[in-house]
Design an enzyme around this catalytic site. Sequence first.
Site, PDB file in Angstrom:
ATOM      1  CG  ASN A   1      -0.188  -0.081   2.498  1.00 48.64           C
ATOM      2  OD1 ASN A   1       0.544   0.830   2.845  1.00 48.64           O
ATOM      3  ND2 ASN A   1      -0.330  -1.197   3.214  1.00 48.64           N
TER       4      ASN A   1
ATOM      5  CE  LYS B   1       9.409 -11.919 -13.785  1.00 46.34           C
ATOM      6  NZ  LYS B   1       9.998 -11.607 -15.041  1.00 46.34           N
TER       7      LYS B   1
ATOM      8  CE  LYS C   1      -8.908  -3.315  13.986  1.00 46.81           C
ATOM      9  NZ  LYS C   1      -7.757  -3.472  13.113  1.00 46.81           N
TER      10      LYS C   1
HETATM   11  O1  PMT Z   1       2.925   6.118   6.426  1.00 47.92           O
HETATM   12  P1  PMT Z   1       2.320   7.415   5.939  1.00 47.92           P
HETATM   13  O2  PMT Z   1       2.475   7.603   4.456  1.00 47.92           O
HETATM   14  O3  PMT Z   1       2.850   8.601   6.717  1.00 47.92           O
HETATM   15  O4  PMT Z   1       0.745   7.355   6.201  1.00 47.92           O
HETATM   16  C1  PMT Z   1       0.253   7.257   7.495  1.00 47.92           C
HETATM   17  C2  PMT Z   1      -0.972   6.320   7.575  1.00 47.92           C
HETATM   18  C3  PMT Z   1      -2.113   6.911   6.771  1.00 47.92           C
HETATM   19  C4  PMT Z   1      -0.604   4.939   7.052  1.00 47.92           C
HETATM   20  C5  PMT Z   1      -1.337   6.219   9.111  1.00 47.92           C
HETATM   21  O5  PMT Z   1      -1.651   7.492   9.602  1.00 47.92           O
HETATM   22  C6  PMT Z   1      -2.512   5.282   9.325  1.00 47.92           C
HETATM   23  O6  PMT Z   1      -3.679   5.645   9.220  1.00 47.92           O
HETATM   24  N1  PMT Z   1      -2.220   3.994   9.639  1.00 47.92           N
HETATM   25  C7  PMT Z   1      -3.199   2.917   9.778  1.00 47.92           C
HETATM   26  C8  PMT Z   1      -3.653   2.493   8.422  1.00 47.92           C
HETATM   27  C9  PMT Z   1      -4.563   1.300   8.439  1.00 47.92           C
HETATM   28  O7  PMT Z   1      -4.164   0.278   7.973  1.00 47.92           O
HETATM   29  O8  PMT Z   1      -5.706   1.467   9.038  1.00 47.92           O
HETATM   30  P2  PMT Z   1      -6.807   0.270   9.183  1.00 47.92           P
HETATM   31  O9  PMT Z   1      -8.060   1.011   9.381  1.00 47.92           O
HETATM   32  O10 PMT Z   1      -6.742  -0.673   8.040  1.00 47.92           O
HETATM   33  O11 PMT Z   1      -6.364  -0.502  10.481  1.00 47.92           O
HETATM   34  C10 PMT Z   1      -6.822  -0.135  11.772  1.00 47.92           C
HETATM   35  C11 PMT Z   1      -5.751  -0.367  12.812  1.00 47.92           C
HETATM   36  O12 PMT Z   1      -5.469  -1.774  12.933  1.00 47.92           O
HETATM   37  C12 PMT Z   1      -4.434   0.300  12.514  1.00 47.92           C
HETATM   38  O13 PMT Z   1      -3.938   0.778  13.748  1.00 47.92           O
HETATM   39  C13 PMT Z   1      -3.565  -0.831  11.968  1.00 47.92           C
HETATM   40  O14 PMT Z   1      -2.174  -0.626  12.258  1.00 47.92           O
HETATM   41  C14 PMT Z   1      -4.088  -2.015  12.745  1.00 47.92           C
HETATM   42  N2  PMT Z   1      -3.981  -3.297  12.037  1.00 47.92           N
HETATM   43  C15 PMT Z   1      -4.679  -3.509  10.867  1.00 47.92           C
HETATM   44  C16 PMT Z   1      -4.597  -4.746  10.255  1.00 47.92           C
HETATM   45  C17 PMT Z   1      -3.782  -5.757  10.819  1.00 47.92           C
HETATM   46  N3  PMT Z   1      -3.663  -6.931  10.253  1.00 47.92           N
HETATM   47  N4  PMT Z   1      -3.105  -5.515  11.946  1.00 47.92           N
HETATM   48  C18 PMT Z   1      -3.187  -4.307  12.566  1.00 47.92           C
HETATM   49  O15 PMT Z   1      -2.547  -4.103  13.604  1.00 47.92           O
END
Ligand code: PMT
Length: 401
Positions: free
Chosen positions: A210, A289, A341
């Site tokens: 991503n 590949k 969560k």
């Molecule tokens: O890295 P940058 O370019 O500076 O951008 C920052 C950001 C936009 C990536 C950051 O600010 C941000 O929003 N990070 C979380 C992005 C995300 O994946 O959000 P989510 O809504 O999909 O996940 C929710 C939470 O669960 C997040 O805290 C994520 O870290 C956590 N998660 C999600 C999936 C997973 N398998 N394990 C997790 O721990």
Amino acid sequence: MQSLSNKKILLGITGGIAAYKSAELVRLLIKSGAEVRVVMTPSAQEFVQPLTYQALSGHRVYTDLFDGEADSAMDHIELARWCDLLLVAPASADFLGKMTAGYADNLLLTLCLASKQPVAVAPAMNQQMFANASTRDNINQLSSRQVLVWGPADGEQACGDIGPGRMLEPEQLLNNIAQQFRPGKLTGVKLLLTVGPTREAIDPVRYISNRSSGKMGYALAEAALREAAEVTLVSGPVSLIPPSAARLVAVESAQQMYDAVMQQVGTQDLFIACAAVSDYRVDQTAQHKLKKSADTMSLQLVPNADILTAVSALEERPFCVGFAAETRDLEKYAMQKLEKKKLDMIAANKVGDGSSGFETDFNQLEVFWRDGHHSIERASKPEIAKQLIDLIAGRYTCARS
Ligand code: PMT
């Protein structure tokens, strides 16, 4: 009066009418117990004589990059090493431009490049010059490189204009300097932080990932270090230099991130999940590949474990802060994630339109906890990180007391 006893302040003065106010700043610094050395650019000396600052600081004023007296005093590298903080006040538009570009053609610019200590600037210029896009870009860039930007203030200017561009008053600058030396809000706190993207391999050369750049997470690590936290950074692949004071665990896939977090979490007080973890991985990663062989191609994806949910479900769990990256209905989805969560806090950022969130240097956040909410307005990621760490430190301290 603030106490700055034994603190070593290097005060840089550039060419501007506000240079006369810096004489008062030197006086206040000395009164509060700081040791002060003054460096002047050639144009600063057109406004105020070095003798003024020499009399107030009790030390010779440094003006030349190639100083014949350096052997008997300090050369520029020694001066940069000597200080606890380098403040340029006033910082003219010209100086900020050269500093952004990395120029080193006078002593003060060289010191800014050579200093490992915090560098602060107090911009002072005509309001139109401050409003100019070049100046704004320069200030934003400096701020994104962790240079502290103090001011400017709004008000009447020497040229008769009214608007933002006045140097902050010496009392305010003294206060900001004192803030830099106060004990950290996270002293003794162990912080585990996930940052950046993950990569889910398709074959040995391709992956699903991503747009996370790691900028937000690395800025959080820097901000937490400034508050004296012990930071462990579990980082997906990014092209940023990690803060040297943090412990870095570099990972690639969501599974590796999960394993690294679970290995570390037992000793941690605070967990911030800023990483953009891939929700799915490819079921069967190809050993070789993949060859182009058909008009369409399907990949079977299977879900990855949710790291944050796993951490918050631990019996002995740290204070858990999640992020929510949403393209719409920020509050609704953030609150759902907070509940589902079982988090202590969640920071929601709007993503997808390029102005904040993924990749950019800026962000804005809506932060929620069970019975509260706080908005952090759009700003550079280091500034957002500072405000978020302040907020987390406050909530964490409440929860633990
Ligand atoms: O890295 P940058 O370019 O500076 O951008 C920052 C950001 C936009 C990536 C950051 O600010 C941000 O929003 N990070 C979380 C992005 C995300 O994946 O959000 P989510 O809504 O999909 O996940 C929710 C939470 O669960 C997040 O805290 C994520 O870290 C956590 N998660 C999600 C999936 C997973 N398998 N394990 C997790 O721990």
